[in-house]
Design an enzyme around this catalytic site. Structure first.
Site, PDB file in Angstrom:
ATOM      1  N   SER A  63       9.947  -5.073  -2.375  1.00  0.00           N
ATOM      2  CA  SER A  63       9.554  -3.767  -2.912  1.00  0.00           C
ATOM      3  C   SER A  63      10.694  -2.776  -2.682  1.00  0.00           C
ATOM      4  CB  SER A  63       8.295  -3.267  -2.193  1.00  0.00           C
ATOM      5  OG  SER A  63       8.617  -2.974  -0.849  1.00  0.00           O
ATOM      6  N   ASP A 101       9.612  -5.945  -6.791  1.00  0.00           N
ATOM      7  CA  ASP A 101       8.184  -5.668  -6.890  1.00  0.00           C
ATOM      8  C   ASP A 101       7.986  -4.151  -7.076  1.00  0.00           C
ATOM      9  OD1 ASP A 101       5.462  -6.286  -6.711  1.00  0.00           O
ATOM     10  OD2 ASP A 101       5.413  -6.068  -4.519  1.00  0.00           O
ATOM     11  N   ALA A 235      -3.620  -9.560  -4.488  1.00  0.00           N
ATOM     12  CA  ALA A 235      -4.402 -10.805  -4.455  1.00  0.00           C
ATOM     13  C   ALA A 235      -4.506 -11.437  -3.069  1.00  0.00           C
ATOM     14  CB  ALA A 235      -3.809 -11.802  -5.453  1.00  0.00           C
ATOM     15  N   ASN A 276       0.378 -12.272  -6.594  1.00  0.00           N
ATOM     16  CA  ASN A 276       1.131 -11.497  -5.587  1.00  0.00           C
ATOM     17  C   ASN A 276       0.383 -11.398  -4.265  1.00  0.00           C
ATOM     18  OD1 ASN A 276       2.784 -10.968  -7.761  1.00  0.00           O
ATOM     19  ND2 ASN A 276       2.846  -8.764  -7.422  1.00  0.00           N
ATOM     20  N   ASP A 278       1.015 -10.079  -0.283  1.00  0.00           N
ATOM     21  CA  ASP A 278       1.804  -9.428   0.761  1.00  0.00           C
ATOM     22  C   ASP A 278       0.960  -9.219   2.016  1.00  0.00           C
ATOM     23  OD1 ASP A 278       3.505  -7.933   2.297  1.00  0.00           O
ATOM     24  OD2 ASP A 278       3.731  -6.273   0.918  1.00  0.00           O
TER      25      ASP A 278
HETATM   26  P1  13P Z   1      -1.823  -7.487  -1.456  1.00  0.00           P
HETATM   27  O1  13P Z   1      -1.826  -6.163  -0.770  1.00  0.00           O
HETATM   28  O2  13P Z   1      -3.213  -7.882  -1.852  1.00  0.00           O
HETATM   29  O3  13P Z   1      -1.163  -8.554  -0.655  1.00  0.00           O
HETATM   30  O4  13P Z   1      -1.007  -7.326  -2.827  1.00  0.00           O
HETATM   31  C1  13P Z   1       0.381  -7.483  -2.847  1.00  0.00           C
HETATM   32  C2  13P Z   1       0.994  -7.087  -4.137  1.00  0.00           C
HETATM   33  O5  13P Z   1       0.362  -6.909  -5.147  1.00  0.00           O
HETATM   34  C3  13P Z   1       2.458  -6.935  -4.153  1.00  0.00           C
HETATM   35  O6  13P Z   1       2.906  -6.471  -5.389  1.00  0.00           O
HETATM   36  O1  G3H Z   2       2.319  -3.927  -3.785  1.00  0.00           O
HETATM   37  C1  G3H Z   2       2.904  -3.483  -2.820  1.00  0.00           C
HETATM   38  C2  G3H Z   2       3.489  -4.426  -1.831  1.00  0.00           C
HETATM   39  O2  G3H Z   2       2.504  -4.852  -0.933  1.00  0.00           O
HETATM   40  C3  G3H Z   2       4.684  -3.839  -1.162  1.00  0.00           C
HETATM   41  O3  G3H Z   2       4.293  -2.860  -0.253  1.00  0.00           O
HETATM   42  O4  G3H Z   2       5.747  -0.893  -0.742  1.00  0.00           O
HETATM   43  O5  G3H Z   2       4.700  -1.221   1.502  1.00  0.00           O
HETATM   44  O6  G3H Z   2       6.575  -2.688   0.769  1.00  0.00           O
HETATM   45  P1  G3H Z   2       5.400  -1.829   0.339  1.00  0.00           P
HETATM   46 ZN    ZN Z   3       1.517  -5.151  -6.330  1.00  0.00          ZN
END
Ligand code: 13P
Ligand code: G3H
Ligand code: ZN
Length: 331
Positions: A63, A101, A235, A276, A278
């Site tokens: 990201s 991302d 997801a 996705n 995270d």
């Molecule tokens: P989560 O917060 O559900 O893991 O989603 C991650 C995401 O969409 C990153 O782009």
């Molecule tokens: O969709 C977002 C991702 O989980 C990335 O999160 O912007 O905190 O790195 P972040």
């Molecule tokens: Zn996302």
């Protein structure tokens, strides 16, 4: 290769692939390619180790926040080092894409492309429709000159979309998808069907299950853009075992809830080619580190808590590939 921090580097020089072939295979065989976020060395090692061991293609996601945190130049070299590392693994390499991302501007997408990313997302879904088209098309026209693939988005997920916070989701309007894909030239489309970012996705009372995703919207999108790769953000399943561990060892994450594995399995069999994840990785790291600190309060060597966290991450990612996304054994 003599790569300096300021010189432009292409993803091909670094050994990455774009997402085109990955999505074609995923669509044909009914699975989804994992897109796992990383911010540090241990997460990067765990994602690649898990995907190499389970013979899964993988999309490494960064990201804007991750890039700021870890430093864009360092990340470029880390990513290149990671590709060298997997060549040395006994199982042999797997296809890896390096993806931005939630890119929020043309300049950020351009900078990532110049730094070896093979795929970028331009997230302009919060803008009015015509502005979303304009910005997305501008990124596509630039990216395609370098064979970099682009993900666009229609509809807004509740929760945090990078630094933009949305309290309510705005489902994708299937009536727009065909026009959007045609006019922008994107390679994949993220849609909003009820998922959201973070560890608190649904407001449910104890004992109640989360509401199902809007598979009717997904089906209508598929009908209007047949064979086109769809992406599911937000997801993470927010696995109960790790939430329990966090709460047991001093954390406070009551009412955390995610998308069930069954819903994701169903999505992975459809035109959803990229899923996705995270938050699940964040939760694993937090749970294991909390446990180590609770059980060994005198521990102060980062390898002694980041190491076990990395091992648990590998297990979690392998399990996702094998039992949820269906991407294991495809390489
Ligand atoms: P989560 O917060 O559900 O893991 O989603 C991650 C995401 O969409 C990153 O782009
Ligand atoms: O969709 C977002 C991702 O989980 C990335 O999160 O912007 O905190 O790195 P972040
Ligand atoms: Zn996302």
């Amino acid at each position: 290769m003599t790569t300096t921090a300021t010189k432009t580097v292409t993803f091909k020089e670094l050994g990455f692939v774009n997402t085109r072939e990955m999505f074609k295979n995923a669509m044909k065989d009914g699975y989804a390619v994992p897109a796992y976020n990383f911010n540090n060395m241990e997460q990067l090692q765990a994602i690649l180790t898990a995907c190499v061991r389970s013979r899964s293609p993988v999309i490494l996601q960064l990201s804007k926040g991750a890039r700021d945190y870890a430093n864009a130049t360092l990340l470029r070299w880390m990513a290149m080092g990671a590709m060298e590392m997997i060549k040395e693994m006994k199982e042999g390499p797997v296809p890896v894409a390096l993806h931005l991302d939630h890119g929020d501007s043309f300049e950020l997408c351009k900078s990532c492309i110049e730094n070896g990313f093979s795929s970028v997302m331009i997230d302009a879904s919060h803008l009015p429709y015509e502005e979303n088209i304009k910005l997305t098309k501008q990124v596509v026209e630039y990216a395609h000159q370098f064979d970099v693939t682009v993900e666009g988005e229609l509809g807004v997920l509740a929760g945090i979309e990078d630094e933009v916070s949305h309290e309510h989701s705005n489902y994708t309007d299937p009536a727009q998808v065909e026009d959007f894909v045609k006019r922008t030239g994107v390679d994949s489309l993220a849609i909003s069907i009820g998922t959201s970012h973070g560890a608190f996705k649904f407001k449910v009372k104890p004992g109640e299950s989360a509401p199902p995703l809007r598979f009717d919207i997904l089906a209508e999108c598929e009908r209007r853009i047949p064979g086109f790769p769809i992406v599911l953000h937000g997801a993470s399943s927010v696995l109960t075992s790790y939430i329990d561990m966090i709460n047991k060892y001093g954390g406070k994450m009551e009412n955390a809830v995610g998308v069930s594995a069954d819903q994701l399995r169903k999505a992975a069999k459809s035109a959803v080619c990229k899923i996705n994840i995270d938050s699940d990785g964040r939760l694993v790291m937090t749970a294991v580190i909390r446990k180590v600190f609770a059980e060994k309060p005198g521990e102060f060597d980062p390898r002694k808590y980041l190491g076990p966290a990395r091992e648990e991450l590998i297990k979690m990612y392998m399990d996702k590939n094998q039992t949820v996304l269906g991407s294991a054994g495809r390489v």
